[in-house]
Design a protein around this motif. Structure first.
Motif, PDB file in Angstrom:
ATOM      1  N   SER A  86     -60.417  74.440 -37.377  1.00 64.40           N
ATOM      2  CA  SER A  86     -61.107  73.585 -38.345  1.00 64.40           C
ATOM      3  C   SER A  86     -61.807  72.400 -37.697  1.00 64.40           C
ATOM      4  CB  SER A  86     -60.117  73.074 -39.397  1.00 64.40           C
ATOM      5  OG  SER A  86     -59.101  72.313 -38.790  1.00 64.40           O
ATOM      6  N   GLY A  87     -61.623  72.228 -36.399  1.00 60.82           N
ATOM      7  CA  GLY A  87     -62.277  71.136 -35.694  1.00 60.82           C
ATOM      8  C   GLY A  87     -62.370  71.441 -34.221  1.00 60.82           C
ATOM      9  N   LEU A  88     -62.294  70.395 -33.402  1.00 64.19           N
ATOM     10  CA  LEU A  88     -62.429  70.595 -31.958  1.00 64.19           C
ATOM     11  C   LEU A  88     -61.127  70.957 -31.264  1.00 64.19           C
ATOM     12  CD1 LEU A  88     -61.106  67.886 -30.485  1.00 64.19           C
ATOM     13  CD2 LEU A  88     -63.236  66.848 -31.221  1.00 64.19           C
ATOM     14  N   GLY A  89     -60.014  70.917 -32.000  1.00 60.87           N
ATOM     15  CA  GLY A  89     -58.691  71.080 -31.400  1.00 60.87           C
ATOM     16  C   GLY A  89     -58.512  72.278 -30.500  1.00 60.87           C
ATOM     17  N   SER A  90     -58.980  73.433 -30.932  1.00 56.69           N
ATOM     18  CA  SER A  90     -58.700  74.654 -30.180  1.00 56.69           C
ATOM     19  C   SER A  90     -59.561  74.824 -28.943  1.00 56.69           C
ATOM     20  CB  SER A  90     -58.821  75.875 -31.096  1.00 56.69           C
ATOM     21  OG  SER A  90     -57.743  75.877 -32.008  1.00 56.69           O
ATOM     22  N   LEU A  91     -60.451  73.875 -28.697  1.00 55.57           N
ATOM     23  CA  LEU A  91     -61.152  73.893 -27.415  1.00 55.57           C
ATOM     24  C   LEU A  91     -60.161  73.724 -26.261  1.00 55.57           C
ATOM     25  CD1 LEU A  91     -64.284  71.824 -28.401  1.00 55.57           C
ATOM     26  CD2 LEU A  91     -64.368  74.071 -27.308  1.00 55.57           C
ATOM     27  N   SER A  92     -58.961  73.235 -26.581  1.00 47.10           N
ATOM     28  CA  SER A  92     -57.936  73.053 -25.553  1.00 47.10           C
ATOM     29  C   SER A  92     -57.451  74.376 -24.976  1.00 47.10           C
ATOM     30  CB  SER A  92     -56.737  72.292 -26.124  1.00 47.10           C
ATOM     31  OG  SER A  92     -56.058  73.055 -27.102  1.00 47.10           O
ATOM     32  N   ILE A  93     -57.673  75.484 -25.676  1.00 47.05           N
ATOM     33  CA  ILE A  93     -57.192  76.763 -25.153  1.00 47.05           C
ATOM     34  C   ILE A  93     -58.252  77.501 -24.317  1.00 47.05           C
ATOM     35  CG2 ILE A  93     -55.699  76.982 -27.173  1.00 47.05           C
ATOM     36  CD1 ILE A  93     -57.368  79.312 -28.111  1.00 47.05           C
ATOM     37  N   ILE A  94     -59.474  76.939 -24.260  1.00 47.83           N
ATOM     38  CA  ILE A  94     -60.559  77.611 -23.533  1.00 47.83           C
ATOM     39  C   ILE A  94     -60.279  77.706 -22.033  1.00 47.83           C
ATOM     40  CG2 ILE A  94     -63.017  77.598 -22.983  1.00 47.83           C
ATOM     41  CD1 ILE A  94     -62.357  78.228 -25.927  1.00 47.83           C
ATOM     42  N   LYS A  95     -59.911  76.593 -21.411  1.00 48.45           N
ATOM     43  CA  LYS A  95     -59.684  76.593 -19.961  1.00 48.45           C
ATOM     44  C   LYS A  95     -58.574  77.552 -19.534  1.00 48.45           C
ATOM     45  CE  LYS A  95     -61.663  72.154 -18.606  1.00 48.45           C
ATOM     46  NZ  LYS A  95     -61.412  70.828 -17.990  1.00 48.45           N
ATOM     47  N   PHE A 150     -40.597  69.375 -26.304  1.00 47.49           N
ATOM     48  CA  PHE A 150     -41.391  69.445 -27.531  1.00 47.49           C
ATOM     49  C   PHE A 150     -42.439  70.543 -27.378  1.00 47.49           C
ATOM     50  CE2 PHE A 150     -39.788  65.162 -27.474  1.00 47.49           C
ATOM     51  CZ  PHE A 150     -39.593  64.807 -28.800  1.00 47.49           C
ATOM     52  N   THR A 151     -42.604  71.354 -28.412  1.00 49.95           N
ATOM     53  CA  THR A 151     -43.712  72.319 -28.405  1.00 49.95           C
ATOM     54  C   THR A 151     -44.909  71.660 -29.073  1.00 49.95           C
ATOM     55  OG1 THR A 151     -43.201  73.340 -30.560  1.00 49.95           O
ATOM     56  CG2 THR A 151     -42.092  74.243 -28.617  1.00 49.95           C
ATOM     57  N   LEU A 152     -46.054  71.769 -28.441  1.00 49.58           N
ATOM     58  CA  LEU A 152     -47.293  71.224 -29.002  1.00 49.58           C
ATOM     59  C   LEU A 152     -47.863  72.259 -29.960  1.00 49.58           C
ATOM     60  CD1 LEU A 152     -48.760  69.661 -25.737  1.00 49.58           C
ATOM     61  CD2 LEU A 152     -47.325  68.582 -27.479  1.00 49.58           C
ATOM     62  N   LEU A 197     -53.072  69.046 -29.960  1.00 50.26           N
ATOM     63  CA  LEU A 197     -52.129  68.189 -29.245  1.00 50.26           C
ATOM     64  C   LEU A 197     -52.211  68.239 -27.719  1.00 50.26           C
ATOM     65  CD1 LEU A 197     -49.014  68.539 -31.578  1.00 50.26           C
ATOM     66  CD2 LEU A 197     -50.824  66.828 -31.612  1.00 50.26           C
ATOM     67  N   PRO A 198     -52.596  69.351 -27.090  1.00 47.43           N
ATOM     68  CA  PRO A 198     -52.726  69.323 -25.621  1.00 47.43           C
ATOM     69  C   PRO A 198     -53.694  68.266 -25.097  1.00 47.43           C
ATOM     70  CG  PRO A 198     -52.579  71.584 -26.351  1.00 47.43           C
ATOM     71  CD  PRO A 198     -52.694  70.737 -27.594  1.00 47.43           C
ATOM     72  N   PHE A 199     -54.654  67.842 -25.928  1.00 49.63           N
ATOM     73  CA  PHE A 199     -55.549  66.762 -25.503  1.00 49.63           C
ATOM     74  C   PHE A 199     -54.774  65.456 -25.266  1.00 49.63           C
ATOM     75  CE2 PHE A 199     -58.830  69.456 -27.561  1.00 49.63           C
ATOM     76  CZ  PHE A 199     -59.768  69.480 -26.536  1.00 49.63           C
ATOM     77  N   LEU A 200     -53.603  65.348 -25.867  1.00 51.44           N
ATOM     78  CA  LEU A 200     -52.789  64.143 -25.738  1.00 51.44           C
ATOM     79  C   LEU A 200     -51.810  64.200 -24.565  1.00 51.44           C
ATOM     80  CD1 LEU A 200     -51.873  63.490 -29.496  1.00 51.44           C
ATOM     81  CD2 LEU A 200     -53.734  62.461 -28.174  1.00 51.44           C
ATOM     82  N   VAL A 201     -51.781  65.325 -23.858  1.00 53.94           N
ATOM     83  CA  VAL A 201     -50.804  65.501 -22.779  1.00 53.94           C
ATOM     84  C   VAL A 201     -50.844  64.375 -21.737  1.00 53.94           C
ATOM     85  CG1 VAL A 201     -50.191  66.946 -20.795  1.00 53.94           C
ATOM     86  CG2 VAL A 201     -50.424  67.961 -23.064  1.00 53.94           C
ATOM     87  N   PRO A 202     -52.024  63.937 -21.255  1.00 57.65           N
ATOM     88  CA  PRO A 202     -52.026  62.837 -20.285  1.00 57.65           C
ATOM     89  C   PRO A 202     -51.315  61.582 -20.794  1.00 57.65           C
ATOM     90  CG  PRO A 202     -54.166  63.892 -20.318  1.00 57.65           C
ATOM     91  CD  PRO A 202     -53.396  64.462 -21.472  1.00 57.65           C
ATOM     92  N   ILE A 239     -39.938  63.972 -20.160  1.00 58.35           N
ATOM     93  CA  ILE A 239     -39.883  64.903 -21.291  1.00 58.35           C
ATOM     94  C   ILE A 239     -40.879  66.045 -21.079  1.00 58.35           C
ATOM     95  CG2 ILE A 239     -40.147  65.135 -23.796  1.00 58.35           C
ATOM     96  CD1 ILE A 239     -37.749  63.439 -22.873  1.00 58.35           C
ATOM     97  N   THR A 240     -40.510  67.238 -21.514  1.00 61.16           N
ATOM     98  CA  THR A 240     -41.377  68.416 -21.383  1.00 61.16           C
ATOM     99  C   THR A 240     -42.159  68.646 -22.677  1.00 61.16           C
ATOM    100  OG1 THR A 240     -39.841  69.477 -19.842  1.00 61.16           O
ATOM    101  CG2 THR A 240     -41.426  70.909 -20.937  1.00 61.16           C
ATOM    102  N   PHE A 241     -43.479  68.802 -22.538  1.00 58.46           N
ATOM    103  CA  PHE A 241     -44.352  69.116 -23.671  1.00 58.46           C
ATOM    104  C   PHE A 241     -45.039  70.453 -23.379  1.00 58.46           C
ATOM    105  CE2 PHE A 241     -43.891  64.527 -23.608  1.00 58.46           C
ATOM    106  CZ  PHE A 241     -43.627  64.234 -24.944  1.00 58.46           C
ATOM    107  N   LEU A 242     -44.806  71.452 -24.214  1.00 62.52           N
ATOM    108  CA  LEU A 242     -45.272  72.812 -23.948  1.00 62.52           C
ATOM    109  C   LEU A 242     -46.553  73.147 -24.712  1.00 62.52           C
ATOM    110  CD1 LEU A 242     -41.864  74.741 -24.021  1.00 62.52           C
ATOM    111  CD2 LEU A 242     -43.134  73.931 -22.028  1.00 62.52           C
ATOM    112  N   ASP A 243     -47.549  73.620 -23.969  1.00 60.10           N
ATOM    113  CA  ASP A 243     -48.856  73.994 -24.518  1.00 60.10           C
ATOM    114  C   ASP A 243     -48.835  75.480 -24.902  1.00 60.10           C
ATOM    115  OD1 ASP A 243     -51.502  74.554 -25.042  1.00 60.10           O
ATOM    116  OD2 ASP A 243     -52.271  73.646 -23.203  1.00 60.10           O
ATOM    117  N   PRO A 244     -49.126  75.832 -26.170  1.00 55.93           N
ATOM    118  CA  PRO A 244     -49.121  77.237 -26.600  1.00 55.93           C
ATOM    119  C   PRO A 244     -50.251  78.070 -26.007  1.00 55.93           C
ATOM    120  CG  PRO A 244     -49.964  75.848 -28.349  1.00 55.93           C
ATOM    121  CD  PRO A 244     -49.450  74.918 -27.281  1.00 55.93           C
ATOM    122  N   ALA A 245     -51.269  77.411 -25.430  1.00 52.97           N
ATOM    123  CA  ALA A 245     -52.446  78.126 -24.916  1.00 52.97           C
ATOM    124  C   ALA A 245     -52.104  79.064 -23.760  1.00 52.97           C
ATOM    125  CB  ALA A 245     -53.507  77.130 -24.468  1.00 52.97           C
TER     126      ALA A 245
END
Length: 250
Positions: free
Chosen positions: A9-18, A176-178, A183-188, A197-203
Protein backbone atom coordinates in the motif's frame (compact mmCIF):
# COMPACT_ATOMS: atom_id res chain seq x y z
CA UNK A 1 13.25 -12.13 -18.82
CA UNK A 2 11.89 -13.29 -15.47
CA UNK A 3 9.28 -10.89 -14.08
CA UNK A 4 8.49 -10.52 -10.40
CA UNK A 5 5.74 -8.13 -9.34
CA UNK A 6 5.76 -6.80 -5.79
CA UNK A 7 3.02 -4.65 -4.32
CA UNK A 8 2.09 -2.97 -1.08
CA UNK A 9 0.00 0.00 0.00
CA UNK A 10 3.03 2.28 0.09
CA UNK A 11 6.80 2.28 -0.14
CA UNK A 12 7.30 -0.28 2.63
CA UNK A 13 7.87 -3.37 0.54
CA UNK A 14 10.70 -1.77 -1.38
CA UNK A 15 12.72 -3.14 1.55
CA UNK A 16 12.46 -6.64 0.09
CA UNK A 17 13.87 -5.69 -3.34
CA UNK A 18 17.58 -5.84 -2.44
CA UNK A 19 17.39 -9.30 -0.79
CA UNK A 20 15.62 -10.60 -3.91
CA UNK A 21 18.21 -9.04 -6.24
CA UNK A 22 21.00 -10.69 -4.23
CA UNK A 23 19.44 -14.10 -4.89
CA UNK A 24 18.20 -13.80 -8.47
CA UNK A 25 18.38 -11.56 -11.55
CA UNK A 26 14.91 -10.52 -12.68
CA UNK A 27 12.79 -7.63 -13.85
CA UNK A 28 11.08 -6.44 -10.69
CA UNK A 29 7.90 -4.41 -10.97
CA UNK A 30 7.03 -2.57 -7.78
CA UNK A 31 3.52 -1.19 -7.34
CA UNK A 32 2.73 1.20 -4.49
CA UNK A 33 -1.04 1.07 -4.08
CA UNK A 34 -1.19 4.44 -2.34
CA UNK A 35 -4.88 4.93 -3.00
CA UNK A 36 -5.53 2.13 -0.52
CA UNK A 37 -2.91 3.06 2.10
CA UNK A 38 -2.77 1.75 4.76
CA UNK A 39 -3.74 -1.92 4.46
CA UNK A 40 -3.48 -2.22 8.24
CA UNK A 41 -6.70 -0.26 8.89
CA UNK A 42 -8.90 -2.07 6.35
CA UNK A 43 -11.44 -4.77 7.21
CA UNK A 44 -10.73 -8.29 5.98
CA UNK A 45 -13.49 -8.01 3.35
CA UNK A 46 -12.09 -4.69 2.11
CA UNK A 47 -8.59 -6.18 1.92
CA UNK A 48 -9.86 -9.21 0.03
CA UNK A 49 -11.45 -6.99 -2.62
CA UNK A 50 -8.36 -4.74 -2.91
CA UNK A 51 -5.86 -7.60 -3.14
CA UNK A 52 -7.85 -9.61 -5.69
CA UNK A 53 -8.34 -6.52 -7.87
CA UNK A 54 -4.64 -5.60 -7.68
CA UNK A 55 -3.48 -9.10 -8.54
CA UNK A 56 -5.72 -9.17 -11.63
CA UNK A 57 -4.46 -5.72 -12.67
CA UNK A 58 -0.79 -6.77 -12.37
CA UNK A 59 -1.39 -10.06 -14.19
CA UNK A 60 -3.12 -8.37 -17.10
CA UNK A 61 -0.61 -5.54 -17.50
CA UNK A 62 2.72 -7.27 -16.79
CA UNK A 63 2.16 -11.07 -16.95
CA UNK A 64 4.64 -11.69 -14.09
CA UNK A 65 6.01 -15.12 -13.24
CA UNK A 66 5.42 -14.43 -9.55
CA UNK A 67 3.45 -11.85 -7.60
CA UNK A 68 4.57 -10.97 -4.08
CA UNK A 69 2.06 -9.43 -1.72
CA UNK A 70 4.65 -7.44 0.19
CA UNK A 71 2.64 -7.00 3.37
CA UNK A 72 2.09 -9.26 6.37
CA UNK A 73 -1.44 -7.92 6.87
CA UNK A 74 -3.14 -9.36 3.74
CA UNK A 75 -0.71 -12.29 3.57
CA UNK A 76 -1.87 -13.55 6.97
CA UNK A 77 -5.51 -12.49 6.88
CA UNK A 78 -6.21 -13.84 3.37
CA UNK A 79 -4.24 -17.09 3.79
CA UNK A 80 -1.86 -16.37 0.92
CA UNK A 81 0.21 -19.49 1.71
CA UNK A 82 -2.27 -21.53 -0.32
CA UNK A 83 -2.13 -19.38 -3.48
CA UNK A 84 -0.31 -20.62 -6.58
CA UNK A 85 2.43 -18.27 -7.86
CA UNK A 86 1.24 -15.67 -5.35
CA UNK A 87 3.71 -15.28 -2.48
CA UNK A 88 2.94 -13.63 0.82
CA UNK A 89 5.27 -12.16 3.43
CA UNK A 90 4.96 -13.69 6.89
CA UNK A 91 6.52 -13.14 10.32
CA UNK A 92 9.77 -15.19 10.46
CA UNK A 93 8.71 -16.95 13.64
CA UNK A 94 10.67 -20.18 13.18
CA UNK A 95 13.90 -18.21 12.90
CA UNK A 96 12.90 -16.16 15.94
CA UNK A 97 12.46 -19.38 17.91
CA UNK A 98 15.97 -20.48 16.89
CA UNK A 99 17.52 -17.13 17.78
CA UNK A 100 15.94 -16.33 21.14
CA UNK A 101 18.00 -17.00 24.27
CA UNK A 102 15.40 -15.83 26.75
CA UNK A 103 12.58 -17.90 25.26
CA UNK A 104 10.60 -14.72 24.63
CA UNK A 105 9.92 -13.15 21.23
CA UNK A 106 7.94 -10.13 20.01
CA UNK A 107 5.95 -9.77 16.79
CA UNK A 108 5.88 -6.18 15.51
CA UNK A 109 2.84 -5.98 13.21
CA UNK A 110 -0.04 -3.72 12.22
CA UNK A 111 -2.97 -3.20 14.57
CA UNK A 112 -5.28 -5.23 12.31
CA UNK A 113 -2.96 -8.26 12.38
CA UNK A 114 -2.27 -8.04 16.11
CA UNK A 115 -5.98 -8.02 16.93
CA UNK A 116 -6.93 -10.86 14.55
CA UNK A 117 -7.20 -14.50 15.66
CA UNK A 118 -5.49 -15.61 12.44
CA UNK A 119 -2.19 -14.44 13.90
CA UNK A 120 -2.86 -16.60 16.97
CA UNK A 121 -3.29 -19.62 14.71
CA UNK A 122 -0.09 -18.76 12.81
CA UNK A 123 1.80 -18.52 16.11
CA UNK A 124 0.40 -21.86 17.30
CA UNK A 125 1.50 -23.47 14.03
CA UNK A 126 5.06 -22.10 14.08
CA UNK A 127 6.03 -21.59 17.73
CA UNK A 128 6.45 -24.25 20.46
CA UNK A 129 4.36 -23.77 23.60
CA UNK A 130 7.47 -23.25 25.72
CA UNK A 131 8.23 -19.99 23.85
CA UNK A 132 6.49 -16.83 25.05
CA UNK A 133 5.14 -14.61 22.24
CA UNK A 134 4.05 -11.00 22.56
CA UNK A 135 1.99 -9.38 19.79
CA UNK A 136 2.87 -5.71 19.44
CA UNK A 137 0.99 -3.00 17.55
CA UNK A 138 3.69 -1.38 15.39
CA UNK A 139 1.41 0.79 13.25
CA UNK A 140 3.04 3.99 14.62
CA UNK A 141 6.41 2.65 13.39
CA UNK A 142 4.96 1.89 9.95
CA UNK A 143 3.75 5.49 9.81
CA UNK A 144 7.27 6.77 10.63
CA UNK A 145 8.54 5.07 7.48
CA UNK A 146 5.69 5.91 5.12
CA UNK A 147 5.75 9.59 6.16
CA UNK A 148 9.53 9.85 5.95
CA UNK A 149 9.74 11.06 9.57
CA UNK A 150 12.37 8.41 10.33
CA UNK A 151 14.69 10.46 8.11
CA UNK A 152 13.38 14.00 8.56
CA UNK A 153 12.66 13.85 12.30
CA UNK A 154 15.14 11.33 13.67
CA UNK A 155 15.02 12.29 17.34
CA UNK A 156 11.21 12.28 17.43
CA UNK A 157 11.28 8.92 15.64
CA UNK A 158 13.75 7.52 18.17
CA UNK A 159 11.51 8.61 21.03
CA UNK A 160 8.49 6.90 19.46
CA UNK A 161 10.50 3.72 18.82
CA UNK A 162 11.79 3.64 22.40
CA UNK A 163 8.30 4.18 23.80
CA UNK A 164 7.05 1.12 21.90
CA UNK A 165 10.04 -1.23 22.32
CA UNK A 166 11.45 -0.61 25.81
CA UNK A 167 8.48 -2.01 27.83
CA UNK A 168 8.92 -5.35 26.07
CA UNK A 169 12.66 -5.43 26.69
CA UNK A 170 11.89 -5.04 30.38
CA UNK A 171 9.77 -8.18 30.03
CA UNK A 172 12.77 -10.13 28.68
CA UNK A 173 12.06 -10.21 24.94
CA UNK A 174 15.35 -10.49 23.03
CA UNK A 175 14.11 -11.16 19.46
CA UNK A 176 11.58 -9.15 17.47
CA UNK A 177 10.18 -10.08 14.06
CA UNK A 178 9.75 -7.10 11.75
CA UNK A 179 6.33 -8.31 10.66
CA UNK A 180 5.69 -5.39 8.33
CA UNK A 181 7.88 -4.74 5.31
CA UNK A 182 8.08 -1.06 6.28
CA UNK A 183 10.00 -1.88 9.43
CA UNK A 184 13.36 -2.99 7.93
CA UNK A 185 13.90 0.66 6.98
CA UNK A 186 14.16 1.30 10.73
CA UNK A 187 16.85 -1.34 11.31
CA UNK A 188 19.77 1.17 11.49
CA UNK A 189 17.93 3.11 14.22
CA UNK A 190 16.83 -0.06 16.01
CA UNK A 191 20.40 -1.40 16.07
CA UNK A 192 21.69 1.95 17.33
CA UNK A 193 19.15 2.07 20.16
CA UNK A 194 19.16 -1.63 21.03
CA UNK A 195 22.48 -3.19 19.90
CA UNK A 196 22.03 -6.40 21.89
CA UNK A 197 18.54 -7.16 20.54
CA UNK A 198 17.81 -9.18 17.38
CA UNK A 199 15.40 -7.77 14.78
CA UNK A 200 14.47 -10.24 12.02
CA UNK A 201 13.66 -9.12 8.46
CA UNK A 202 11.04 -11.33 6.68
CA UNK A 203 12.50 -10.44 3.26
CA UNK A 204 15.32 -12.98 3.56
CA UNK A 205 12.90 -15.91 3.64
CA UNK A 206 10.96 -14.51 0.68
CA UNK A 207 14.11 -14.11 -1.41
CA UNK A 208 15.25 -17.64 -0.56
CA UNK A 209 11.86 -19.09 -1.51
CA UNK A 210 11.80 -17.27 -4.87
CA UNK A 211 15.32 -18.40 -5.77
CA UNK A 212 14.22 -22.00 -5.29
CA UNK A 213 11.00 -21.90 -7.32
CA UNK A 214 12.20 -19.84 -10.29
CA UNK A 215 14.08 -22.24 -12.54
CA UNK A 216 14.94 -19.74 -15.30
CA UNK A 217 16.72 -16.49 -14.59
CA UNK A 218 17.49 -13.20 -16.33
CA UNK A 219 20.90 -11.85 -17.24
CA UNK A 220 20.40 -8.55 -15.42
CA UNK A 221 18.26 -7.13 -12.63
CA UNK A 222 15.93 -4.26 -13.37
CA UNK A 223 13.47 -2.33 -11.20
CA UNK A 224 10.41 -0.44 -12.44
CA UNK A 225 8.24 1.46 -9.98
CA UNK A 226 4.54 2.30 -10.31
CA UNK A 227 2.06 4.02 -8.01
CA UNK A 228 -1.69 4.52 -7.91
CA UNK A 229 -1.63 7.83 -6.03
CA UNK A 230 0.20 11.12 -6.55
CA UNK A 231 3.38 10.02 -8.32
CA UNK A 232 5.17 13.34 -7.75
CA UNK A 233 4.70 13.03 -3.99
CA UNK A 234 5.77 9.40 -4.08
CA UNK A 235 8.85 10.29 -6.12
CA UNK A 236 9.87 12.75 -3.38
CA UNK A 237 9.35 10.08 -0.72
CA UNK A 238 11.60 7.68 -2.61
CA UNK A 239 14.33 10.28 -3.02
CA UNK A 240 14.38 10.74 0.74
CA UNK A 241 15.32 7.08 1.18
CA UNK A 242 17.85 7.12 -1.65
CA UNK A 243 15.78 5.58 -4.47
CA UNK A 244 16.05 7.54 -7.72
CA UNK A 245 14.03 5.32 -10.04
CA UNK A 246 11.31 7.06 -12.03
CA UNK A 247 7.78 6.50 -10.72
CA UNK A 248 5.13 5.65 -13.31
CA UNK A 249 1.36 6.01 -12.94
CA UNK A 250 -0.73 2.83 -12.79
Amino acid sequence: MVKIAVFDSGLGSLSIIKPIQKKINAEIIYFADQKNYPYGTKTVSQLDKIIKSTIIQLQEKFEPDIIIIGSNTPSLLLDIEKKDKIIGVFPPLKEAVRRTKSGKIGILATKLVVENKILDRYIKKNVPKKIYVEKINATPLVDLVESGKFILQKQISKNIIKKIIIPYLENGIDVFTLSSTHLPFLVPILKELFPSITFLDPAEAVAEHISKILKHKSEKSRLKIYASGNIKTFQKQLKMIGIKNKVNQL
